[in-house]
Design an enzyme around this catalytic site. Structure first.
Site, mmCIF file in Angstrom:
data_model
loop_
_atom_site.group_PDB
_atom_site.id
_atom_site.type_symbol
_atom_site.label_atom_id
_atom_site.label_comp_id
_atom_site.label_asym_id
_atom_site.label_seq_id
_atom_site.Cartn_x
_atom_site.Cartn_y
_atom_site.Cartn_z
ATOM 1 N N SER A 26 0.860 -1.184 0.000
ATOM 2 C CA SER A 26 0.000 0.000 0.000
ATOM 3 C C SER A 26 0.894 1.230 0.000
ATOM 4 C CB SER A 26 -0.896 0.012 1.245
ATOM 5 O OG SER A 26 -1.571 1.249 1.380
ATOM 6 N N TYR A 65 -1.172 -0.616 10.263
ATOM 7 C CA TYR A 65 -1.301 -1.049 8.871
ATOM 8 C C TYR A 65 -0.080 -0.622 8.068
ATOM 9 C CZ TYR A 65 -3.427 -1.505 4.217
ATOM 10 O OH TYR A 65 -3.702 -1.841 2.916
ATOM 11 N N LYS A 108 2.615 -2.960 5.857
ATOM 12 C CA LYS A 108 2.767 -2.820 4.409
ATOM 13 C C LYS A 108 4.187 -2.415 4.030
ATOM 14 C CE LYS A 108 -1.249 -4.237 3.258
ATOM 15 N NZ LYS A 108 -1.375 -5.508 2.508
#
Length: 298
Positions: free
Chosen positions: A145, A159, A163
């Site tokens: 991402s 998160y 990533k």
């Protein structure tokens, strides 16, 4: 690598969103597809929909955070089709963490790492040895991402950290495959260049009990619709990239052996330049302040 009818693709997180779009695109290219997901009703619906359109597909209920479950996926794929040519380690979750990093629950980190990082590693270990042993062209696509893979959005730090790990893991995988002079290659996918309408915002619906939250949330989970409304109220226009476009980026990238599956975007380029310049100048990452201000408007 050429993508040819009769080849086999395995996609995790394939019951919806980016994963389903990839599965549909591979099927449209004539590939046989194994759809893997942790959400059984959505998986059954996705498989049935593709079969109705004449695709040769199978579904496999999988929890990528469990090594045995991913090993069972590999066994099912080879049992069904006898080979795997494309592996998309795409399954991912948002952590559900709230507040500042020092306020996060450990289980938010454990769950996100179990799926977003360990899930990718489990896929690599379960499939790559068999793909190498076959001696035929193959490709692994790991979904990262822009949040973390390029620069972190600090308000989504769990998160982002996972990533970022996916990027480094894929870089290392690429180097290892080249060192083996293997016909198998690897890429890292940055879905976009804009926001995506996916189930990532509702990841908590599939959160397993072993990673359950240990205290009640102070605020409700943020939905995509709620976030979009808040951004518009703050005067920020939100653009969305169709998931089908992301699937096209993957197919084109595999054919071109393109490691960085990163669609052109001035926003992404600004992030890359700002972060690189900060590192080259050994200066503090003041560019992160803009990301915080932008997100906290919502």
């Amino acid at each position: 690598m050429e993508l040819l009818p009769g080849q086999v693709a395995v996609v995790t997180g394939a019951a919806s969103g980016i994963g389903l779009a990839m599965a549909e695109r591979f099927a449209a290219e004539g590939l046989q597809v194994v759809l893997a997901d942790v959400e059984e009703p959505a998986l059954d619906k996705a498989v049935a929909g593709l079969r109705e359109r004449g695709a040769e597909v199978v579904g496999q209920l999988v929890d990528v955070s469990e090594r045995e479950s991913v090993d069972a996926l590999a066994d099912a794929a080879y049992r069904a089709f006898g080979a795997v040519h494309v592996l998309c380690n795409n399954a991912g979750v948002g952590s559900g963490a709230e507040g500042r990093m020092w306020e996060h629950e450990p289980n938010d980190w454990k769950w996100a790492f179990a799926v977003n990082v360990w899930g990718v590693f489990h896929g690599i270990q379960a499939f790559v040895p068999r793909m190498l042993a076959a001696g035929t062209p193959g490709h692994i696509v790991n979904t990262s991402s822009g949040d973390g893979g390029i620069a972190p959005l600090p308000t989504a730090s769990v998160y982002a950290v996972t990533k970022a790990a996916v990027v480094t893991m894929t870089e290392s995988l690429y180097a290892h495959l080249r060192a083996e002079q293997a016909p198998v290659s690897a890429s890292v996918l940055f879905p976009g260049p804009h926001m995506l309408r996916t189930g990532l915002w509702e990841s908590h619906r599939n959160r397993p009990e072993r990673f359950a939250k240990q205290r009640p949330r102070r605020t409700p989970y943020r939905s995509l619709a709620g976030w979009e409304a808040a951004m518009e109220a703050a005067g920020q226009q939100v653009e969305f990239t169709p998931v089908e476009e992301v699937a096209g980026t993957v197919v084109d990238g595999i054919r071109a052996d393109r490691f960085w599956m990163l669609p052109p975007s001035e926003h992404s380029d600004r992030q890359i330049r700002a972060r690189s310049q900060s590192m080259l100048e050994r200066s503090n990452p003041t560019y992160l302040e803009n990301f915080i201000q932008w997100d906290e408007k919502a």
